[in-house]
Design an enzyme around this catalytic site. Structure first.
Site, PDB file in Angstrom:
ATOM      1  N   HIS A  22       0.534   9.013  -2.580  1.00 41.11           N
ATOM      2  CA  HIS A  22       0.253   8.130  -2.260  1.00 41.11           C
ATOM      3  C   HIS A  22       1.124   7.169  -1.610  1.00 41.11           C
ATOM      4  O   HIS A  22       1.965   7.092  -1.875  1.00 41.11           O
ATOM      5  CB  HIS A  22       0.146   7.447  -4.052  1.00 41.11           C
ATOM      6  CG  HIS A  22      -1.114   5.893  -3.431  1.00 41.11           C
ATOM      7  ND1 HIS A  22      -1.477   4.743  -3.041  1.00 41.11           N
ATOM      8  CD2 HIS A  22      -2.435   5.792  -3.770  1.00 41.11           C
ATOM      9  CE1 HIS A  22      -2.627   4.015  -3.028  1.00 41.11           C
ATOM     10  NE2 HIS A  22      -3.253   4.788  -3.377  1.00 41.11           N
TER      11      HIS A  22
ATOM     12  N   GLY B 211      11.603 -14.016   1.050  1.00 42.84           N
ATOM     13  CA  GLY B 211      13.212 -12.897   0.333  1.00 42.84           C
ATOM     14  C   GLY B 211      13.486 -11.904   1.780  1.00 42.84           C
ATOM     15  O   GLY B 211      14.097 -11.069   1.559  1.00 42.84           O
TER      16      GLY B 211
ATOM     17  N   GLY C  39      13.169  -1.204  -3.175  1.00 46.04           N
ATOM     18  CA  GLY C  39      12.519  -1.071  -1.993  1.00 46.04           C
ATOM     19  C   GLY C  39      11.057  -2.950  -1.500  1.00 46.04           C
ATOM     20  O   GLY C  39      12.006  -3.905  -2.849  1.00 46.04           O
TER      21      GLY C  39
END
Length: 567
Positions: free
Chosen positions: A85, A166, A178
């Site tokens: 995915h 961020g 990540g």
């Protein structure tokens, strides 16, 4: 009016679908937040991804979302992740979804606040997508996730590609966690419409008739003709009739029938009952019947209530009936129990939350149990509680007359008029039923305040303040009861004047109950106001109560004259 409880759903996707211990540590964080119910955990081996679903009130759900994102960032190392995915972070996506009492726009604001907090406290950069997106382009999750995890190093500091919160240069911590996409989207309903055929081809044809995408246009209009394309080489599509839907046809071995399988991506655009009726219409055009509906997963309560009201209106029947009865109409009308029994307590999100947080309430007692509980030596439930219940019974009687009038032979042209009155009556009754328990809760708060410690000057001051705060609440609750019960007079007056004459005595009893509720709650306002040190506030509340008492006496006398004249 009693405000509808706000409920939202959160469906974060974590980049771990194989390590059960890691998955459990993440979901444990959800279950630690009081008031949040974990509904589903769906890990995938091939995708190496787990979809988690939980619901509750907004602030609690947002807190649970933050905690599980934090735990995922600690446990999942994206440098080691491989799966089928698309993904870009330990927590890949985290959408907030309105269920009840809250808008999509409010969920979008919560999503942006959550994204900002994740970026600031966890140092996990966040993109905002769908309704929370800052730009039209980023509404599309694929745009936010472009290049997936492997493309993040180049995107972090690129002005057009950087996260919404961020953004910083690629470092070891970022390589591990990540990024996360935080968004807000509408509730998605997955449903299957059962057909009286075994033909997948015919089921597919119906699916193509209704789904928003529709079907390819073919040469000669033949289903086996060559697909036609536009000047740019793209297929020319004939749109279906239902917006915000995706659908296909398939055959289910377990049931031995074909189904139209549908995802409704925006229930505000296409509610379930609209989809059901349209699938029925298109199926009938092809000589096929829809025998029922299968709900996959959970649904908001309003989906069934809207459906029940829709089908009642089609029958020219009153919609001002108890919630349970409306649900039964929805279940039978759409055949939700066609393949197996359908229990709303197992399929409706709000009911699952109620059952999880169930506390014993006075309104849950039997009639005898309520009377017995009142008769015991404990001071609560007392007069305020009974006043609220009498008001609810008055509203129920007025509502009964409205429903009887709506269904009266020869009065068919007036069904909607009486249905509207019945709906108002149900709302008044619901408001007063909440006040039945709230009045007892108000008394309990006073007792709890009196039980606070008083050893030091600070404790004495805090205790005095708590007693005054609880006393004010205990004065305001019966005033609320008076205001709610007073609404019963308008309902019963209309039913005495316009309703079924055979039920005029019921309207009269409703009036008497309403007057007793107003006067009884007024006594509680006065006795509790006597304990308030703020005499300006006390006098104001008592003044409001006296005004309502006078108005109730006048209304009762006027309406009873109407009732007596018709007996």
């Amino acid at each position: 009016m009693i405000q509808e409880k706000q409920i939202i759903e959160c469906v974060p996707n974590f980049s771990e679908g194989r390590n059960k211990e890691v998955i459990k540590q993440i979901t444990d964080e959800v279950e630690r937040v009081k008031g949040v119910k974990l509904l589903d955990v769906d890990p995938g081996e091939a995708t190496n991804r787990t979809v988690v679903t939980f619901v509750g009130e907004p602030q609690q759900v947002v807190e649970a979302a933050f905690r599980c994102v934090k735990k995922a960032a600690q446990l999942i190392d994206m440098r080691q992740h491989h799966g089928a995915h698309p993904r870009m972070g330990a927590t890949d996506v985290c959408p907030l979804i309105p269920v009840a009492g809250i808008t999509l726009e409010e969920c979008a604001r919560l999503a942006r606040q959550l994204a900002e907090r994740i970026a600031a406290e966890l140092k996990v950069p966040c993109y905002c997508y769908e309704a929370a997106a800052a730009t039209l382009e980023r509404k599309n999750l694929a745009v936010c996730r472009k290049g997936e995890y492997e493309g993040l190093p180049e995107r972090m500091t690129a002005q057009a590609e950087a996260p919404d919160y961020g953004a910083r240069a690629w470092d070891e911590q970022l390589a591990r966690t990540g990024c996360t996409a935080v968004g807000a989207r509408d509730f998605l309903i997955a449903t299957n419409f059962n057909l009286n055929t075994t033909s997948t081809r015919r089921a597919n044809a119906i699916a193509f008739d209704v789904r928003e995408k529709g079907r390819p246009q073919r040469e000669g209009g033949s289903p086996v003709g060559k697909p036609m394309k536009d000047a740019d080489g793209n297929p020319i599509m004939i749109p279906g009739t239902l917006k915000s839907t995706k659908a296909i046809g398939w055959f289910i071995d377990e049931y031995g029938i074909a189904q139209v399988s549908m995802n409704i991506t925006d229930i505000n655009v296409t509610p379930l009952h609209v989809a059901f009726d349209e699938v029925c219409r298109c199926a009938q055009n092809r000589g096929i019947r829809v025998t029922g509906t299968e709900i996959v997963g959970l649904i908001p309560k309003r989906t069934l209530l809207e459906a029940g009201i829709y089908f009642l209106k089609k029958q020219n029947r009153s919609t001002g009936i108890p919630e349970e009865d409306i649900l039964k109409i929805a279940i039978k009308s759409m055949g939700l129990d066609d393949l197996k029994p359908f229990n709303p307590r197992e399929k409706v999100i709000e009911y699952l939350l109620e059952d999880e947080q169930k506390t014993v309430k006075l309104i849950d007692l039997t009639v005898k149990g309520f009377a017995d509980e009142t008769s015991r030596e404990s001071p609560a439930p007392g007069g305020g509680t009974i006043s609220a219940y009498m008001g609810a019974l008055g509203a129920a009687l007025g509502t009964m007359v409205a429903n009887l009038s709506s269904h009266k032979a020869g009065w068919d042209a007036r069904w909607e008029e009486f249905s509207t009155w019945a709906g108002r009556g149900q709302a008044i009754q619901a408001e007063l039923m909440v006040l039945v328990d709230e009045d007892t809760e108000a008394f309990n708060r006073i007792m709890a305040a009196f039980g606070l410690p008083k050893s030091t000057d600070e404790e004495k001051a805090a205790r005095t303040a708590a007693i005054q705060e609880a006393t004010l609440f205990a004065t305001e609750v019966p005033l609320h009861t008076m205001q709610a019960a007073f609404k019963v007079f308008e309902l019963c007056r209309a039913m005495a004047e316009e309703g079924n004459p055979n039920s005029v005595s019921d309207a009269g009893v409703g009036v008497l109950a309403a007057r007793a509720a107003v006067l009884g709650a007024g006594l509680n306002v006065k006795i509790n106001a006597a304990g308030l040190k703020d005499r300006t506030t006390a006098d104001r509340l008592v003044g409001q109560a006296n005004t309502l008492i006078a108005q109730a006496n006048t209304a009762e006398a006027e309406i009873m004259k109407i009732v007596e004249a018709k007996l």
